[in-house]
Write an enzyme that holds these catalytic residues in place. Structure first.
Site, PDB file in Angstrom:
ATOM      1  N   ASP A 129       0.816  -1.214   0.000  1.00 28.63           N
ATOM      2  CA  ASP A 129       0.000   0.000   0.000  1.00 28.63           C
ATOM      3  C   ASP A 129       0.851   1.266   0.000  1.00 28.63           C
ATOM      4  O   ASP A 129       2.077   1.220   0.121  1.00 28.63           O
ATOM      5  CB  ASP A 129      -0.911   0.016   1.240  1.00 28.63           C
ATOM      6  CG  ASP A 129      -1.915  -1.112   1.237  1.00 28.63           C
ATOM      7  OD1 ASP A 129      -2.335  -1.532   0.147  1.00 28.63           O
ATOM      8  OD2 ASP A 129      -2.281  -1.576   2.340  1.00 28.63           O
ATOM      9  N   TYR A 190       6.113 -10.363   6.588  1.00 26.66           N
ATOM     10  CA  TYR A 190       6.062  -8.918   6.805  1.00 26.66           C
ATOM     11  C   TYR A 190       6.670  -8.590   8.161  1.00 26.66           C
ATOM     12  O   TYR A 190       6.532  -9.351   9.130  1.00 26.66           O
ATOM     13  CB  TYR A 190       4.616  -8.417   6.790  1.00 26.66           C
ATOM     14  CG  TYR A 190       4.023  -8.234   5.415  1.00 26.66           C
ATOM     15  CD1 TYR A 190       4.135  -7.014   4.748  1.00 26.66           C
ATOM     16  CD2 TYR A 190       3.346  -9.278   4.787  1.00 26.66           C
ATOM     17  CE1 TYR A 190       3.590  -6.843   3.484  1.00 26.66           C
ATOM     18  CE2 TYR A 190       2.796  -9.115   3.526  1.00 26.66           C
ATOM     19  CZ  TYR A 190       2.917  -7.891   2.885  1.00 26.66           C
ATOM     20  OH  TYR A 190       2.382  -7.725   1.632  1.00 26.66           O
TER      21      TYR A 190
END
Length: 412
Positions: A129, A190
């Site tokens: 994002d 992540y």
């Protein structure tokens, strides 16, 4: 009338508009100004897009002057490192050129490695994002190769001389034509970096244990039902909170939350981190993850803000394929470029921290708000997650999009 209901539509009769504006409240006028500013930004984006398309048409004409019919081709993986703070996300968008993917595709076109994106068998491993970074973004793509008997093309060097300093290709490897960076990725990890502040790290670590295994994460992601996503089962293989750097400085130690899975849902990591930070602040118990994953008892997602994107990094992606090819000299150049970024930012950080330390001498209160900037400011009276307003259920969302003919009724 609520401010959100006001819609300002410019009239051809300016005098009438002025008279109507005089009768509006301050909040109504502020909302009208906000809408006009948004409309102005849209017009600017449209003009900028038209200019970019004209330039791209010219560049495309130059690319077409290159005789690709005589080229050899190879399907490869490229691994990228980038810092997404100044970009609008990884994926190309219609209203901006400030995306990682836009710069990468333009570099591939300029050095004639591809004729077009559409004909390059292009896949990406992840869709990060706005503001999110990556140390291990991987793409698969078919590119121009060296003629038989000639030295292999140095893809990293060719692309890095055209890419911005905060986007770099670090290695590559040849793969089979059917191999896809998206579908053949075996694991994605992540990391979310954050300062300790006043956070209860032990409580956060306890909360992560509820995430392990296979669960329905509809309450810990953004449900993308409009695009046909109705299965929210995901398996988490690893979830830990660890210290990254030890400064022996109360509240300023850097920690990271690490989450590993084969696949993630839209905004899943940032939603999980948001709840994790609430646990760290002792506003929620570690067992709140168990409650949110218990879809039978809690089928509706409570409303809460996501964690700030700046701490998130697609840190590791794993594939079952050959060895990565890298050029040590090119890696050294990338390190030198990143060291320049680190030096400037470390000096900025030192300025800020020195100011904080000097100012804290003037007050008696011990102030630790480092972690609070990672979430939107909550109201002074905290409302527990499970007591908040809830979103629609999955079934209600499916029914809504079926009626709008966005998805089929028998979607699974």
């Amino acid at each position: 009338m609520e401010v959100s209901e006001i819609k300002y539509v410019p009239s051809k009769n300016k005098k009438v508009d002025l008279e109507s504006l005089q009768n509006k409240t301050q909040d109504e006028l502020v909302e009208i100004i906000r809408q006009l500013q948004a409309h102005n930004e849209q017009l600017k984006a449209i003009i900028a897009k038209n200019c970019r398309e004209e330039k791209q048409d010219k560049d495309h004409g130059k690319v077409n002057d290159f005789d690709f019919s005589r080229c050899k081709w190879a399907h490869i993986l490229l691994k990228l490192v980038y810092f997404g703070w100044d970009y609008q996300g990884y994926v190309c968008q219609d209203d901006t050129s400030e995306t990682i993917e836009h710069h990468l595709i333009q570099a591939l076109l300029k050095c004639r490695l591809i004729k077009s994106r559409e004909t390059s068998n292009y896949h990406r491993c992840g869709r990060t994002d706005k503001g999110v970074s990556s140390f291990s973004q991987v793409i698969s793509i078919t590119v121009r190769a060296a003629d038989e008997g000639k030295k292999t093309l140095d893809y990293c060097k060719m692309l890095n001389r055209l890419l911005p300093d905060d986007i770099k290709v670090i290695c590559w490897q040849p793969i089979a034509e059917e191999f896809s960076a998206r579908f053949n990725c075996k694991s994605r990890t992540y990391r979310y970096f954050f300062p300790k502040g006043d956070l209860d790290i032990e409580a956060m670590q306890e909360g992560t244990r509820h995430l392990l295994g296979t669960h329905d994460f509809r309450n810990l992601c953004k449900m993308d039902v409009g695009n046909g996503v109705t299965n929210f089962l995901r398996t988490i293989d690893r979830a830990t909170v660890s210290k990254l750097e030890d400064h022996h400085d109360d509240g300023y130690d850097i920690y990271f939350f690490e989450l590993q899975s084969q696949a993630f849902l839209w905004h899943q990591v940032r939603c999980i981190v948001a709840v994790l930070l609430l646990i760290g602040r002792k506003l929620e118990k570690p067992s709140v993850f168990y409650d949110l994953l218990n879809i039978g008892e809690n089928p509706r997602k409570p409303q809460y803000p996501m964690a700030h994107p700046i701490g998130l990094n697609l840190f590791l992606t794993e594939f079952e394929c050959g060895n990565w090819i890298l050029d040590e000299e090119e890696i050294i150049r990338v390190i030198e470029t990143l060291q320049k970024h680190w030096t400037l930012n470390a000096i900025k950080t030192t300025h800020i921290k020195s100011s904080i330390l000097e100012l804290t001498k003037l007050v008696s209160k011990n102030i630790k708000v480092q972690d609070s900037v990672l979430l939107r400011q909550e109201s002074k009276i905290y409302k527990p997650l499970l007591a908040r307003n809830k979103c629609s259920t999955l079934e209600e969302k499916i029914c809504h999009f079926v009626k709008r003919r966005r998805i089929k009724e028998n979607v699974e």
